[in-house]
Scaffold this motif. Structure first.
Motif, mmCIF file in Angstrom:
data_model
loop_
_atom_site.group_PDB
_atom_site.id
_atom_site.type_symbol
_atom_site.label_atom_id
_atom_site.label_comp_id
_atom_site.label_asym_id
_atom_site.label_seq_id
_atom_site.Cartn_x
_atom_site.Cartn_y
_atom_site.Cartn_z
ATOM 1 N N ASN A 9 -3.131 42.040 4.940
ATOM 2 C CA ASN A 9 -2.082 42.319 3.965
ATOM 3 C C ASN A 9 -2.706 42.756 2.645
ATOM 4 O O ASN A 9 -3.429 41.984 2.010
ATOM 5 C CB ASN A 9 -1.251 41.042 3.770
ATOM 6 C CG ASN A 9 0.024 41.302 2.995
ATOM 7 O OD1 ASN A 9 0.200 42.381 2.406
ATOM 8 N ND2 ASN A 9 0.913 40.326 2.992
ATOM 9 N N THR A 12 -2.160 40.417 -0.456
ATOM 10 C CA THR A 12 -2.941 39.192 -0.640
ATOM 11 C C THR A 12 -4.427 39.433 -0.385
ATOM 12 O O THR A 12 -5.252 38.568 -0.596
ATOM 13 C CB THR A 12 -2.464 38.101 0.347
ATOM 14 O OG1 THR A 12 -2.558 38.618 1.679
ATOM 15 C CG2 THR A 12 -1.036 37.700 0.062
ATOM 16 N N ARG A 13 -4.750 40.631 0.122
ATOM 17 C CA ARG A 13 -6.122 41.026 0.423
ATOM 18 C C ARG A 13 -6.776 40.123 1.459
ATOM 19 O O ARG A 13 -7.964 39.835 1.387
ATOM 20 C CB ARG A 13 -6.981 41.049 -0.851
ATOM 21 C CG ARG A 13 -6.472 42.068 -1.841
ATOM 22 C CD ARG A 13 -7.411 42.315 -2.983
ATOM 23 N NE ARG A 13 -6.826 43.286 -3.896
ATOM 24 C CZ ARG A 13 -5.998 42.980 -4.889
ATOM 25 N NH1 ARG A 13 -5.663 41.730 -5.106
ATOM 26 N NH2 ARG A 13 -5.505 43.915 -5.654
ATOM 27 N N GLN A 14 -5.982 39.649 2.375
ATOM 28 C CA GLN A 14 -6.564 38.876 3.465
ATOM 29 C C GLN A 14 -5.736 39.015 4.736
ATOM 30 O O GLN A 14 -4.607 39.483 4.708
ATOM 31 C CB GLN A 14 -6.706 37.408 3.068
ATOM 32 C CG GLN A 14 -5.398 36.763 2.665
ATOM 33 C CD GLN A 14 -5.630 35.403 2.021
ATOM 34 O OE1 GLN A 14 -6.733 35.078 1.634
ATOM 35 N NE2 GLN A 14 -4.579 34.623 1.919
ATOM 36 N N GLU A 16 -3.507 37.797 7.655
ATOM 37 C CA GLU A 16 -2.485 36.768 7.779
ATOM 38 C C GLU A 16 -1.878 36.822 9.173
ATOM 39 O O GLU A 16 -1.840 37.882 9.788
ATOM 40 C CB GLU A 16 -1.370 37.009 6.750
ATOM 41 C CG GLU A 16 -1.846 36.917 5.316
ATOM 42 C CD GLU A 16 -0.766 37.327 4.336
ATOM 43 O OE1 GLU A 16 0.352 37.654 4.773
ATOM 44 O OE2 GLU A 16 -1.052 37.314 3.126
ATOM 45 N N LYS A 171 0.263 43.580 -9.150
ATOM 46 C CA LYS A 171 -0.229 42.645 -8.137
ATOM 47 C C LYS A 171 -0.915 43.374 -6.979
ATOM 48 O O LYS A 171 -1.996 42.999 -6.533
ATOM 49 C CB LYS A 171 0.952 41.831 -7.597
ATOM 50 C CG LYS A 171 0.572 40.725 -6.648
ATOM 51 C CD LYS A 171 1.837 39.981 -6.228
ATOM 52 C CE LYS A 171 1.560 38.990 -5.116
ATOM 53 N NZ LYS A 171 2.821 38.437 -4.589
#
Length: 508
Positions: A9, A12-14, A16, A171
């Motif tokens: 994602n 969120t840069r991770q 999931e 964001k």
RNA sequence: GGUCGGGUGGCCGAGUGGCUAGGCUCAGGUCUGCAAAACCUGCUACCGCGGUUCGAGUCCGCGUCCGACCUCCA
């Protein structure tokens, strides 16, 4: 590695675990092309990447509503201020035709190219000009909620207000408003904006601007970012599952899209943001500008890639080879297009297709038992599925298929024993290959004559006759005739393969 | 200058703490009338310097190089 689908994602840069809002159904929005010129090859990579994602989600059994827009108004050259010109309008002015003619021409070309690359059509393909009413309504909502202001007939989004409410602006792209202030260059009509980072959501049309609509604020046209907010909301709701696009759209396009959705309904549009990376050529961004030293430009059009009519490549490559080439890298990585890499992909593509043909013709043994080989094959099949669940890792899944091709070739060669694999596993392997290659990866076997109408059967019949004639020549040690047949066929791009159980043929 | 992401063997390209990625190329071999194809074997890498750890392409810091975005570009 798990049976659960995980996605990276961008928000969120991770990675999931993927959980759809409604069980069993997925809403996915992908930013489509601005149809003011021929489709860019990099654009093709983006849509091929999302095509594989779409195909995989369908394969998992989800009901997917895939929305991909056509931008036919509002995408400006220059900053989104009244000084800049709409791309479509400009093209129409230059070619002295109707804006909608420009749109139709390049949209047709885009659709043709998507078909050539064997991408599935989206469920809905909305056009910005068909949703002016929805966009005007959204502008009004944003104004009513106090996130936008009107000035001289144009309406601007108040980024400072939104940024003041936590991390709602910046964001996605990691930008903060103070930085934006410092970075922004001298822009025309800046005095209309309260802050340099504010962006237009409705633009008053200059007199020469052809595409224009009535609105409460002026006769004008919507800002580029607005269409995606309005259309995704209309077809997928205020909050949906996946939003995708090219990496370069993160800012300002997607950031501003999020801002507009907050502004209109105080909601975050998508739960998962997926971004594809860029396609490079010879290690650099494609650019039409000509290198003064070599005299050639570092760019290539899709058609040129197929015909080979471009100084950057030595020959043409078929669309499926190009698609295969794209599948060999992860969608979030940059991919470097070079002649050598394409040539390698071409060979790999053929190896995969040949492997599958051999597999589909493979007959299981009657007295087979599940040996080590059986387990290895089952493990590889499982791995390929796990790899796709791991953020759609197509290159890794592809590697598993190649390991299986190696086993298949071994079985054909007699190097590996078919007694070690159960009939059930063989059937599973056959189904897996067909599913991955054609359904998920969306490849087509263009090593066959794909004319349909029994064309292949005719050709194969002829070939079997030719092979028989050559075989008898070989038995008479008439090497001259045998080689003439082989060489002549080679000129026709048909390759003969002499094996232990006779001769096979394939098109190059 | 700011933000984001990278630097993996001859080439392309996966890989986030210990286990062979894979494709292509190259060399040798098996098979073959010769060749091609196929198969076997070999080539075993992780930008530099520190640090954490029993152990680091894989984590942390610094440096360096590259790309994207911030400005039209997918």
């Amino acid at each position: 590695m798990s049976a659960q689908l995980t996605v990276h994602n961008s928000l969120t840069r991770q990675k999931e675990i993927f959980k759809p809002i409604n069980e069993g159904a997925i809403g996915m929005y992908v930013c489509g092309p601005t149809v003011y010129s021929d489709v860019h090859l990099g654009n093709c990579r983006t849509f091929v990447s999302f095509d594989v994602i779409y195909r995989y989600l369908l394969h998992l059994g989800y009901k997917v509503r895939y929305v991909r827009n056509i931008t036919d108004v509002g995408h400006l050259e220059g900053d989104a201020d009244t000084g800049a010109e709409d791309k479509i309008s400009k093209k129409a002015r230059l070619e002295q035709i109707e804006p909608m003619e420009v749109v139709q021409k390049y949209m047709n070309g885009f659709h043709d190219m998507m078909a050539v690359f064997n991408t599935k059509k989206p469920s809905i393909e909305p056009r910005a000009t068909g949703h002016i009413v929805e966009q005007i309504e959204m502008v009004q909502e944003i104004i009513d909620n106090g996130y936008a202001y009107e000035k001289n007939g144009s309406v601007y989004f108040d980024t400072v207000k939104l940024a003041g409410e936590g991390d709602k602006y910046g964001k996605l792209s990691g930008r903060i408003i103070e930085d934006l202030l410092v970075e922004t260059r001298d822009l025309k009509n800046q005095d209309e904006k309260r802050h340099p980072s504010d962006f237009a959501i409705w633009i008053k049309a200059a007199p020469e601007h052809i595409m224009r609509w009535n609105s409460p604020w002026s006769v004008g046209f919507p800002g580029w970012h607005l269409e995606c907010s309005a259309m995704s909301t209309k077809y997928l709701g205020t909050n949906f599952d996946i939003h995708g696009g090219g990496n370069d759209l993160k800012f300002p396009h997607h950031e501003n899209e999020i801002a507009q959705n907050y502004g209109s309904c105080n909601c975050e549009p998508a739960n998962y943001w997926l971004h594809t990376n860029m396609l490079l050529m010879n290690g650099k961004k494609m650019s039409k500008s000509v290198d003064p030293e070599t005299g050639i430009s570092n760019s290539i059009a899709p058609e040129e890639l197929f015909t080979g009519d471009n100084p950057n490549i030595s020959k043409g490559y078929s669309p499926m080879v190009v698609r295969f080439f794209m599948l060999q890298s992860h969608y979030r990585s940059t991919l470097d297009l070079t002649d050598a890499a394409l040539a390698a992909a071409e060979k790999g593509y053929r190896r995969l297709m040949e492997g599958n043909k051999i597999l589909q013709a493979l007959a299981p043994s009657k007295n087979s038992t599940a040996g080590d080989l059986d387990k290895e094959v089952n493990d590889l099949i499982q791995s390929a599925n796990d790899d796709m669940n791991d953020d759609f890792n197509a290159p890794k899944a592809m590697a598993r298929l190649f390991e299986l091709v190696s086993k298949i070739n071994g079985l054909k060669d007699g190097h590996l024993s078919i007694d070690q694999i159960t009939a059930t596993t063989i059937e599973k392997l056959k189904a897996t290959f067909n599913t991955f290659i054609f359904e998920i990866f969306g490849l087509k076997d263009d090593t066959l004559s794909s004319g349909g109408n029994g064309e292949f059967e005719t050709l194969d019949g002829l070939m079997q006759m030719v092979i028989k004639i050559r075989q008898s020549a070989r038995q008479n040690k008439d090497w001259g005739t045998a080689d003439t047949i082989r060489d002549t066929l080679k000129e026709l791009k048909i390759q003969l393969k002499d094996g232990k159980e006779g001769t096979a043929w394939s098109k190059e």
